[in-house]
Design an enzyme around this catalytic site. Structure first.
Site, PDB file in Angstrom:
ATOM      1  N   TYR A  96       0.860  -1.245  -0.007  1.00  0.00           N
ATOM      2  CA  TYR A  96      -0.115  -0.108  -0.097  1.00  0.00           C
ATOM      3  C   TYR A  96       0.906   1.272   0.136  1.00  0.00           C
ATOM      4  CZ  TYR A  96      -3.947  -3.115   1.425  1.00  0.00           C
ATOM      5  OH  TYR A  96      -5.122  -3.805   1.463  1.00  0.00           O
ATOM      6  N   LEU A 101     -18.728  -1.033   1.934  1.00  0.00           N
ATOM      7  CA  LEU A 101     -19.319   0.237   1.222  1.00  0.00           C
ATOM      8  C   LEU A 101     -18.784   0.507  -0.215  1.00  0.00           C
ATOM      9  CD1 LEU A 101     -18.802   2.634   4.317  1.00  0.00           C
ATOM     10  CD2 LEU A 101     -20.912   1.229   3.897  1.00  0.00           C
ATOM     11  N   ARG A 141     -16.315   0.849  -1.936  1.00  0.00           N
ATOM     12  CA  ARG A 141     -15.319   2.096  -2.271  1.00  0.00           C
ATOM     13  C   ARG A 141     -16.296   3.380  -2.264  1.00  0.00           C
ATOM     14  NH1 ARG A 141     -14.065  -3.149  -3.995  1.00  0.00           N
ATOM     15  NH2 ARG A 141     -11.797  -3.353  -4.086  1.00  0.00           N
ATOM     16  N   GLY A 142     -17.013   3.413  -1.220  1.00  0.00           N
ATOM     17  CA  GLY A 142     -17.840   4.607  -0.974  1.00  0.00           C
ATOM     18  C   GLY A 142     -19.124   4.842  -1.730  1.00  0.00           C
ATOM     19  N   SER A 182     -23.050   4.898   0.326  1.00  0.00           N
ATOM     20  CA  SER A 182     -23.098   5.801   1.360  1.00  0.00           C
ATOM     21  C   SER A 182     -24.273   7.011   0.819  1.00  0.00           C
ATOM     22  CB  SER A 182     -21.945   6.504   1.393  1.00  0.00           C
ATOM     23  OG  SER A 182     -21.247   7.204   0.336  1.00  0.00           O
ATOM     24  N   ALA A 188     -22.269   9.216  -1.957  1.00  0.00           N
ATOM     25  CA  ALA A 188     -21.641   8.491  -2.931  1.00  0.00           C
ATOM     26  C   ALA A 188     -20.988   9.056  -4.234  1.00  0.00           C
ATOM     27  CB  ALA A 188     -22.960   7.610  -3.701  1.00  0.00           C
TER      28      ALA A 188
END
Length: 337
Positions: free
Chosen positions: A61, A211, A213-214, A217, A220
């Protein structure tokens, strides 16, 4: 001072005890756009203070940046307060492109040496290959990690994104604490074969991408957002063109249910994953204390059978548009074969 209000769960039949949700740190190193290191550190502290315990990172990462960030964040905490989950073996070129995976015993011993130094610890709690190396038998990779367990450098062995057959072969060599794999309302492929085998073998699930990758939500991304090329979502099929439009319709349907229940869309999405079993621990990629606090709220959401049916009707598995990774990456996933 650690606050233990989060319920706990054991990872599988042989793994460590962790909080009912865990913290994924990848996004703190720029995978989804800029992140603030001070706020990231505060978020790690908030997760530990709430009793989460599990913090997930990877040696590739941002080429070690994420491990160093996590290492600094936990440096002033008692070591036993954190269950460090580390993925290894992802090969990244200097231009940031994926170069494959290396699961050779000699390579993973080398990778662990660097991880221990970057994290500032003398052992990793859960060590796992990020992907299956097609050139190395899983027995060889797991056997080498088992030697590191015997030597005290690793406490438990985990796997990531492998299929049912590989799970069986790996578990025959050494007990496997957990399988880290994508699982959400938008990604439910594990339900057919992988999840049943995990339960048969006593292997826990640490679910990432909960989620999507968002997407799942109230904020979004993608409605009016252009992603930087360094942002994973710029290359994700689910965030492209007609796929994104179709997926946002599903998000809107889920949001309507969440509003009626008095919770956020993200909380409802996390609560659904939590409802799938006590052996499934969602790993939430919060980058701020506010998002972590929102995630904690999902633990207070109770879903009955009618709620679950409504959620799954709003977001039917067959209605999701686009694969979870680009085609080349999907081909490299043992879990998708």
């Amino acid at each position: 001072m650690t606050n233990t209000q989060i319920a706990v769960a054991q990872l599988g039949s042989t793994g460590p005890t962790v909080g009912r949700i865990g913290l994924g740190a990848m996004g703190m190193s720029g995978s989804y756009g800029p992140a603030d290191s001070t706020e990231s550190t505060a978020t790690v502290h908030a997760a530990l203070d709430s009793g989460a315990r599990l913090v997930d990172t990877g040696d590739f990462y941002a080429m070690g940046h994420n491990e160093m960030l996590v290492g600094r964040a936990i440096a002033d905490r008692p070591r036993e307060e954190t269950i460090l989950s580390v993925k290894f073996g992802g090969m990244i070129g200097p231009d940031g492109t994926w170069q494959g995976f290396d699961g050779r015993p000699a390579a993973l011993r080398n990778f662990l040496s660097y991880s221990l130094r970057r994290l500032g610890v003398d052992h990793v709690d859960i060590y796992r290959p990020a992907r299956l190396d097609p050139a190395v038998p899983i027995e060889d990779t797991v056997g080498a990690i088992a030697e590191l367990v015997d030597a005290g450098y690793v406490r438990y062995i985990g796997l990531s994104e492998v299929g049912a057959e590989t799970l069986r072969r790996a578990a025959a060599v050494h007990p496997i604490a957990d399988l880290q794999i994508e699982y959400s309302l938008f990604s439910r492929g594990i339900e057919t074969a992988i999840l049943p085998v995990c339960r048969e073998l006593g292997i826990g699930i640490t679910a990432y991408g909960v989620l999507s990758r968002g997407l799942l939500s109230d904020t979004a991304p993608g409605r009016s957002t252009e992603f930087a090329q360094s942002d994973y979502r710029a290359h994700s099929p689910r965030f492209q063109g007609d796929n994104l439009a179709a997926n946002l319709e599903l998000v809107d349907a889920l949001a309507a249910l969440a509003q009626r229940k008095g919770v956020s869309t993200a909380q409802l999405a996390i609560a659904w994953v939590l409802s799938r079993g006590d052996d499934i621990v969602p790993v939430i990629g919060s980058r701020t204390r506010a998002r972590w606090s929102e995630a904690l709220g999902a633990l207070d959401v109770t879903l009955d059978d009618a709620d679950i049916a409504a959620v799954e009707a709003a977001v039917p598995a067959e209605g999701v548009a686009g694969s979870r990774y680009a085609q080349a990456q999907m081909k490299a996933l043992d879990s998708e074969r």
